[in-house]
Design a protein around this motif. Structure first.
Motif, PDB file in Angstrom:
ATOM      1  N   ARG A 115      45.687  31.593  34.036  1.00 16.63           N
ATOM      2  CA  ARG A 115      45.478  31.066  35.384  1.00 16.63           C
ATOM      3  C   ARG A 115      46.493  31.653  36.349  1.00 16.63           C
ATOM      4  NH1 ARG A 115      44.231  25.920  32.864  1.00 16.63           N
ATOM      5  NH2 ARG A 115      46.389  25.247  33.178  1.00 16.63           N
ATOM      6  N   SER A 116      47.729  31.811  35.887  1.00 20.75           N
ATOM      7  CA  SER A 116      48.775  32.397  36.722  1.00 20.75           C
ATOM      8  C   SER A 116      48.462  33.850  37.047  1.00 20.75           C
ATOM      9  CB  SER A 116      50.124  32.289  36.015  1.00 20.75           C
ATOM     10  OG  SER A 116      51.145  32.899  36.775  1.00 20.75           O
ATOM     11  N   LEU A 117      47.964  34.587  36.050  1.00 19.81           N
ATOM     12  CA  LEU A 117      47.655  36.001  36.249  1.00 19.81           C
ATOM     13  C   LEU A 117      46.540  36.190  37.271  1.00 19.81           C
ATOM     14  CD1 LEU A 117      48.094  38.964  35.453  1.00 19.81           C
ATOM     15  CD2 LEU A 117      46.501  38.598  33.551  1.00 19.81           C
ATOM     16  N   TYR A 118      45.616  35.240  37.341  1.00 19.60           N
ATOM     17  CA  TYR A 118      44.457  35.395  38.232  1.00 19.60           C
ATOM     18  C   TYR A 118      44.550  34.551  39.498  1.00 19.60           C
ATOM     19  CZ  TYR A 118      42.783  37.462  33.928  1.00 19.60           C
ATOM     20  OH  TYR A 118      42.667  38.238  32.800  1.00 19.60           O
ATOM     21  N   LYS A 119      45.741  34.051  39.800  1.00 22.11           N
ATOM     22  CA  LYS A 119      45.922  33.347  41.075  1.00 22.11           C
ATOM     23  C   LYS A 119      45.697  34.313  42.237  1.00 22.11           C
ATOM     24  CE  LYS A 119      49.001  29.547  39.764  1.00 22.11           C
ATOM     25  NZ  LYS A 119      50.367  28.972  39.910  1.00 22.11           N
ATOM     26  N   PRO A 120      45.397  33.765  43.441  1.00 21.60           N
ATOM     27  CA  PRO A 120      45.017  34.640  44.567  1.00 21.60           C
ATOM     28  C   PRO A 120      45.988  35.774  44.862  1.00 21.60           C
ATOM     29  CG  PRO A 120      44.522  32.366  45.101  1.00 21.60           C
ATOM     30  CD  PRO A 120      45.233  32.339  43.792  1.00 21.60           C
ATOM     31  N   LYS A 121      47.288  35.498  44.868  1.00 23.10           N
ATOM     32  CA  LYS A 121      48.255  36.562  45.175  1.00 23.10           C
ATOM     33  C   LYS A 121      48.268  37.623  44.083  1.00 23.10           C
ATOM     34  CE  LYS A 121      50.092  35.290  49.139  1.00 23.10           C
ATOM     35  NZ  LYS A 121      49.983  36.134  50.366  1.00 23.10           N
ATOM     36  N   SER A 122      48.274  37.190  42.821  1.00 22.27           N
ATOM     37  CA  SER A 122      48.234  38.149  41.710  1.00 22.27           C
ATOM     38  C   SER A 122      46.926  38.920  41.718  1.00 22.27           C
ATOM     39  CB  SER A 122      48.400  37.412  40.380  1.00 22.27           C
ATOM     40  OG  SER A 122      49.624  36.725  40.319  1.00 22.27           O
ATOM     41  N   ALA A 123      45.837  38.250  42.100  1.00 22.05           N
ATOM     42  CA  ALA A 123      44.530  38.908  42.138  1.00 22.05           C
ATOM     43  C   ALA A 123      44.519  40.074  43.115  1.00 22.05           C
ATOM     44  CB  ALA A 123      43.450  37.892  42.515  1.00 22.05           C
ATOM     45  N   ARG A 124      45.339  40.008  44.151  1.00 26.24           N
ATOM     46  CA  ARG A 124      45.442  41.143  45.077  1.00 26.24           C
ATOM     47  C   ARG A 124      45.877  42.409  44.327  1.00 26.24           C
ATOM     48  NH1 ARG A 124      46.333  40.899  50.599  1.00 26.24           N
ATOM     49  NH2 ARG A 124      45.792  38.920  51.613  1.00 26.24           N
ATOM     50  N   VAL A 125      46.832  42.251  43.421  1.00 27.91           N
ATOM     51  CA  VAL A 125      47.327  43.383  42.636  1.00 27.91           C
ATOM     52  C   VAL A 125      46.237  43.875  41.679  1.00 27.91           C
ATOM     53  CG1 VAL A 125      49.109  44.153  41.023  1.00 27.91           C
ATOM     54  CG2 VAL A 125      49.671  42.472  42.794  1.00 27.91           C
ATOM     55  N   LEU A 126      45.550  42.947  41.042  1.00 29.54           N
ATOM     56  CA  LEU A 126      44.510  43.325  40.079  1.00 29.54           C
ATOM     57  C   LEU A 126      43.372  44.072  40.768  1.00 29.54           C
ATOM     58  CD1 LEU A 126      44.302  40.049  37.945  1.00 29.54           C
ATOM     59  CD2 LEU A 126      45.754  42.061  37.600  1.00 29.54           C
ATOM     60  N   ARG A 127      42.961  43.592  41.935  1.00 29.13           N
ATOM     61  CA  ARG A 127      41.873  44.282  42.648  1.00 29.13           C
ATOM     62  C   ARG A 127      42.273  45.708  43.003  1.00 29.13           C
ATOM     63  NH1 ARG A 127      41.895  39.479  45.733  1.00 29.13           N
ATOM     64  NH2 ARG A 127      40.294  37.982  45.108  1.00 29.13           N
ATOM     65  N   ARG A 128      43.512  45.878  43.436  1.00 28.85           N
ATOM     66  CA  ARG A 128      43.980  47.213  43.801  1.00 28.85           C
ATOM     67  C   ARG A 128      44.016  48.129  42.581  1.00 28.85           C
ATOM     68  NH1 ARG A 128      43.697  50.017  48.163  1.00 28.85           N
ATOM     69  NH2 ARG A 128      43.961  48.008  49.213  1.00 28.85           N
ATOM     70  N   GLY A 170      42.661  37.665  50.426  1.00 29.48           N
ATOM     71  CA  GLY A 170      42.596  38.834  49.564  1.00 29.48           C
ATOM     72  C   GLY A 170      41.200  39.398  49.413  1.00 29.48           C
ATOM     73  N   VAL A 171      40.205  38.523  49.350  1.00 29.41           N
ATOM     74  CA  VAL A 171      38.825  39.007  49.186  1.00 29.41           C
ATOM     75  C   VAL A 171      38.371  39.778  50.425  1.00 29.41           C
ATOM     76  CG1 VAL A 171      38.123  37.244  47.536  1.00 29.41           C
ATOM     77  CG2 VAL A 171      37.908  36.776  49.975  1.00 29.41           C
ATOM     78  N   LEU A 172      38.875  39.394  51.599  1.00 29.08           N
ATOM     79  CA  LEU A 172      38.521  40.112  52.822  1.00 29.08           C
ATOM     80  C   LEU A 172      39.303  41.422  52.937  1.00 29.08           C
ATOM     81  CD1 LEU A 172      38.348  37.097  55.297  1.00 29.08           C
ATOM     82  CD2 LEU A 172      36.422  38.480  54.504  1.00 29.08           C
ATOM     83  N   ASP A 173      40.561  41.392  52.530  1.00 25.07           N
ATOM     84  CA  ASP A 173      41.369  42.614  52.576  1.00 25.07           C
ATOM     85  C   ASP A 173      40.803  43.678  51.639  1.00 25.07           C
ATOM     86  OD1 ASP A 173      43.040  41.357  54.347  1.00 25.07           O
ATOM     87  OD2 ASP A 173      44.563  40.840  52.854  1.00 25.07           O
ATOM     88  N   ASP A 174      40.152  43.242  50.578  1.00 25.83           N
ATOM     89  CA  ASP A 174      39.627  44.166  49.577  1.00 25.83           C
ATOM     90  C   ASP A 174      38.183  44.581  49.869  1.00 25.83           C
ATOM     91  OD1 ASP A 174      40.024  45.568  47.060  1.00 25.83           O
ATOM     92  OD2 ASP A 174      38.615  44.151  46.171  1.00 25.83           O
ATOM     93  N   ALA A 175      37.599  44.058  50.940  1.00 27.13           N
ATOM     94  CA  ALA A 175      36.195  44.363  51.254  1.00 27.13           C
ATOM     95  C   ALA A 175      36.036  45.842  51.588  1.00 27.13           C
ATOM     96  CB  ALA A 175      35.731  43.495  52.410  1.00 27.13           C
ATOM     97  N   THR A 176      34.797  46.304  51.483  1.00 27.82           N
ATOM     98  CA  THR A 176      34.530  47.731  51.690  1.00 27.82           C
ATOM     99  C   THR A 176      33.307  47.920  52.575  1.00 27.82           C
ATOM    100  OG1 THR A 176      34.149  49.815  50.516  1.00 27.82           O
ATOM    101  CG2 THR A 176      33.082  47.868  49.613  1.00 27.82           C
ATOM    102  N   CYS A 177      33.307  48.998  53.322  1.00 27.84           N
ATOM    103  CA  CYS A 177      32.181  49.327  54.195  1.00 27.84           C
ATOM    104  C   CYS A 177      31.190  50.179  53.406  1.00 27.84           C
ATOM    105  CB  CYS A 177      32.673  50.072  55.424  1.00 27.84           C
ATOM    106  SG  CYS A 177      31.385  50.367  56.655  1.00 27.84           S
ATOM    107  N   VAL A 178      29.935  49.730  53.310  1.00 28.85           N
ATOM    108  CA  VAL A 178      28.938  50.444  52.503  1.00 28.85           C
ATOM    109  C   VAL A 178      27.898  51.168  53.351  1.00 28.85           C
ATOM    110  CG1 VAL A 178      29.172  48.991  50.463  1.00 28.85           C
ATOM    111  CG2 VAL A 178      27.620  48.287  52.296  1.00 28.85           C
ATOM    112  N   ALA A 179      27.820  50.844  54.615  1.00 28.18           N
ATOM    113  CA  ALA A 179      26.883  51.496  55.537  1.00 28.18           C
ATOM    114  C   ALA A 179      27.434  51.276  56.938  1.00 28.18           C
ATOM    115  CB  ALA A 179      25.473  50.908  55.396  1.00 28.18           C
TER     116      ALA A 179
END
Length: 357
Positions: free
Chosen positions: A147-160, A310-319
């Motif tokens: 749970r600690s590894l997948y917390k929102p702040k840590s998830a920022r690192v994982l997504r990157r 984090g989910v918005l920072d990691d978003a991507t433009c597809v078109a």
């Protein structure tokens, strides 16, 4: 060294081994002996079991570990094989730990050793015996660690990291890219290395097993916390898409999510609702652009304003002017969306997240 190992864990391991052996109907004359005592060098094993199974001699050479992380398990397997080369030939090497994850159990099989954990998971195989037992669940310490590894702040690192699994990242560089502290990056990196999902080289931190990381994350995923708004719009299809393109010129942040993001990333499953993550300004812009009204019943637009962006920072433009959540975030949301989400997630992973093993 033996003195560095928790004697409580070793005593518990001895109890678990005796209970395990007592449950085997064809095993007799089991003699369990601790190998070495506190204060003496650890020569590679902790417990020896001499017994007979179905009338044939059976010896287990056991190494006990305080934790069952894959890297620790791999080292234990090397210890066991080294001991057997120098001391015995006819024996079954076994790793015992408080808990062995699915990945750790797979490591044991790859290394040719058996295993037993305090949860009851077990695998012992030789010419005369084959025992396999898999039980569901995780101990609370392991659940807390994940749970600690997948917390929102840590998830920022994982997504990157998952965006470029083969890339090596310097700690400061990764912290800046993910928008987190250097200390958090160091902690996440240590947790990933402990599970053998990443390694630290001269080029920096890089993932070695992104598939295992994503599997574990999806199993332990908790959707981003935030406030949900359920709206209704009469727009759909091309008309709705055209309004979304114009939305890009408004203030605020908006990203298509879940099934709606998957329609742009890897079309497979259609869903009548349209899903978004947004900030507050983005929600207001969506309401105006889509002429959407709050509608607790009959809603067809679902918007979540996440507490952590984090989910918005990691978003991507597809078109042109169309922004969606990243493939990783879309996959995680689909897996846990119900309906036909798992089918859509599997297709998205096949197309965009299929990393070589």
């Amino acid at each position: 060294m033996k003195q560095l190992k928790s004697l409580n864990v070793e005593r518990k391991a001895t109890e678990e081994i005796k209970a395990f052996l007592a449950g085997l109907p064809n095993l007799t004359n089991a003699h369990v002996v601790s190998h070495g005592i506190a204060g003496e060098p650890d020569d590679g094993i902790d417990i020896v079991v001499d017994s007979r199974f179905a009338g044939k001699p059976l010896r287990l050479i056991i190494e006990v570990k305080n934790n069952g992380q894959p890297r620790t398990v791999r080292n234990a397997a090397a210890q066991l094989h080294r001991y057997m080369r120098n001391h015995v030939t006819h024996a079954v090497p076994v790793v015992v730990a408080p808990y062995l994850s699915r990945q750790a159990r797979d490591v044991c099989r790859e290394e040719g050793v058996g295993y037993l954990d305090f949860m009851g998971n077990a695998f012992i195989a030789s010419d005369s015996i084959y025992i396999e037992r898999e039980l569901p669940g995780q101990p609370e310490p392991e659940r807390r660690a994940l749970r600690s590894l997948y917390k929102p702040k840590s998830a920022r690192v994982l997504r990157r990291l998952l965006r470029e699994p083969g890339r090596g990242w310097r700690t400061a560089e990764l912290a800046h890219a993910a928008g987190v502290s250097i200390g958090l990056v160091s902690n996440v990196g240590a947790a990933l290395r402990e599970r053998t999902w990443a390694e630290q080289t001269n080029e920096g931190l890089s993932l070695t097993d992104p598939n295992a990381l994503l599997d574990s994350w999806s199993e332990n995923y908790e959707p981003p916390r935030g406030e949900e708004f359920r709206l209704y719009t009469s727009l759909h299809g091309p008309a709705l898409t055209e309004r979304l393109r114009k939305l890009a010129m408004e203030d605020g942040r908006v990203a298509l999510a879940s099934f709606s993001a998957a329609q742009w990333l890897a079309p497979f499953v259609r869903h009548p609702n349209t899903y978004f993550y947004a900030d507050e300004a983005g929600l207001d812009a969506l309401g105006k652009s889509l002429e959407a009204k709050l509608s607790p019943k009959g809603a067809n637009v679902i918007v979540v304003i996440p507490e952590e962006h984090g989910v918005l920072d990691d978003a991507t433009c597809v078109a042109e002017d169309i922004v969606v959540t990243s493939p990783v975030q879309t996959y995680l949301d689909l897996v846990h969306s119900g309906d036909r989400g798992e089918e859509g997630a599997a297709e998205l992973r096949r197309r965009l997240l299929d990393w070589p093993a």
